[in-house]
Enzyme design. Structure first.
Site, short mmCIF file in Angstrom:
data_model
loop_
_atom_site.label_atom_id
_atom_site.label_comp_id
_atom_site.label_asym_id
_atom_site.label_seq_id
_atom_site.Cartn_x
_atom_site.Cartn_y
_atom_site.Cartn_z
N SER A 135 0.85 -1.19 0.00
CA SER A 135 0.00 0.00 0.00
C SER A 135 0.88 1.24 0.00
O SER A 135 2.08 1.17 0.30
CB SER A 135 -0.94 0.01 1.21
OG SER A 135 -0.21 0.19 2.41
N CYS A 136 0.28 2.36 -0.33
CA CYS A 136 0.96 3.65 -0.31
C CYS A 136 -0.10 4.69 0.06
O CYS A 136 -1.00 4.39 0.83
CB CYS A 136 1.64 3.94 -1.64
SG CYS A 136 0.54 4.05 -3.05
N LEU A 137 0.00 5.89 -0.49
CA LEU A 137 -0.99 6.91 -0.18
C LEU A 137 -2.29 6.69 -0.97
O LEU A 137 -3.37 6.69 -0.39
CB LEU A 137 -0.42 8.31 -0.47
CG LEU A 137 -1.35 9.48 -0.17
CD1 LEU A 137 -1.64 9.56 1.33
CD2 LEU A 137 -0.75 10.77 -0.67
N GLY A 139 -2.26 4.49 -4.24
CA GLY A 139 -2.22 3.40 -5.20
C GLY A 139 -1.14 3.45 -6.27
O GLY A 139 -0.86 2.43 -6.88
N PHE A 164 -3.59 4.60 1.94
CA PHE A 164 -3.80 5.28 3.22
C PHE A 164 -4.98 6.24 3.15
O PHE A 164 -5.75 6.36 4.10
CB PHE A 164 -2.51 6.00 3.62
CG PHE A 164 -2.55 6.62 4.97
CD1 PHE A 164 -2.41 5.83 6.11
CD2 PHE A 164 -2.71 7.98 5.12
CE1 PHE A 164 -2.45 6.40 7.38
CE2 PHE A 164 -2.75 8.56 6.38
CZ PHE A 164 -2.61 7.77 7.51
#
Length: 176
Positions: A135-137, A139, A164
């Site tokens: 995961s990241c902020l 995608g 996130f």
């Protein structure tokens, strides 16, 4: 073929079984390699859809997970890697039970000696067949991480495309 997924030419236990204690089902047939003989004249049974226990970890599933799928998977001991930068984690928090390996370090980290990985990230190094979620902020970086891991031979990798940003719409982040 209850409880097994086909990957390549080998049968492996369906990760749905791991996530739901044996309630998975077979989701995919092996692809033919270019040099393989023609398929037998016997018709193959239709591939059933993912069973109710499938949490998106079978080889035939899309690699994108929803909030609820990720939440359910966290109960099944999946490794969740957040590829945002450290300052983002410090400033905004993180998704509970995720570990932070910035995207710029990921390729090197996934090729580390398992002892070094454990020492640096305080987590067991995933094998190439272990389920891993990135995961990241929002995608973009997790999609890159997914590609990196697949290029290294990891076969059970997925991304939480909402990242996130999506997680905090459902519940508060864990502060570091």
């Amino acid at each position: 073929m209850q409880g097994e997924c086909w990957t390549g030419r080998k049968r492996r236990r369906c990760l749905c079984d791991l996530a739901a204690s044996g309630a998975g089902s077979c989701h995919a047939w092996p692809a033919r390699a270019s040099g393989d003989r023609a398929p037998s004249p016997r018709p193959r049974p239709a591939v059933p859809p993912p069973g109710p226990a499938c949490r998106g970890l079978c080889a035939a599933q899309e690699p994108n997970l929803s909030y609820q799928e990720l939440k359910d998977l966290k109960k099944a001991n999946v490794l969740h890697i957040d590829v945002r930068e450290r300052w983002e984690i410090d400033r905004f928090g993180k998704i509970p039970e995720s570990i932070n390996i910035p995207l710029s370090e990921l390729m090197e980290a996934l090729q580390m000696d398992p002892t070094d990985f454990k020492q640096q990230y305080n987590q067991k190094m995933p094998s190439k067949s272990d389920p891993v979620v990135f995961s990241c902020l929002a995608g973009t970086r997790s999609k890159q991480a997914l590609g990196f891991a697949m290029s290294l031979g990891f076969s059970r990798v997925h991304q939480y495309a909402g990242g996130f940003d999506d997680w905090v719409k459902h519940e508060p982040p864990e502060k570091k």
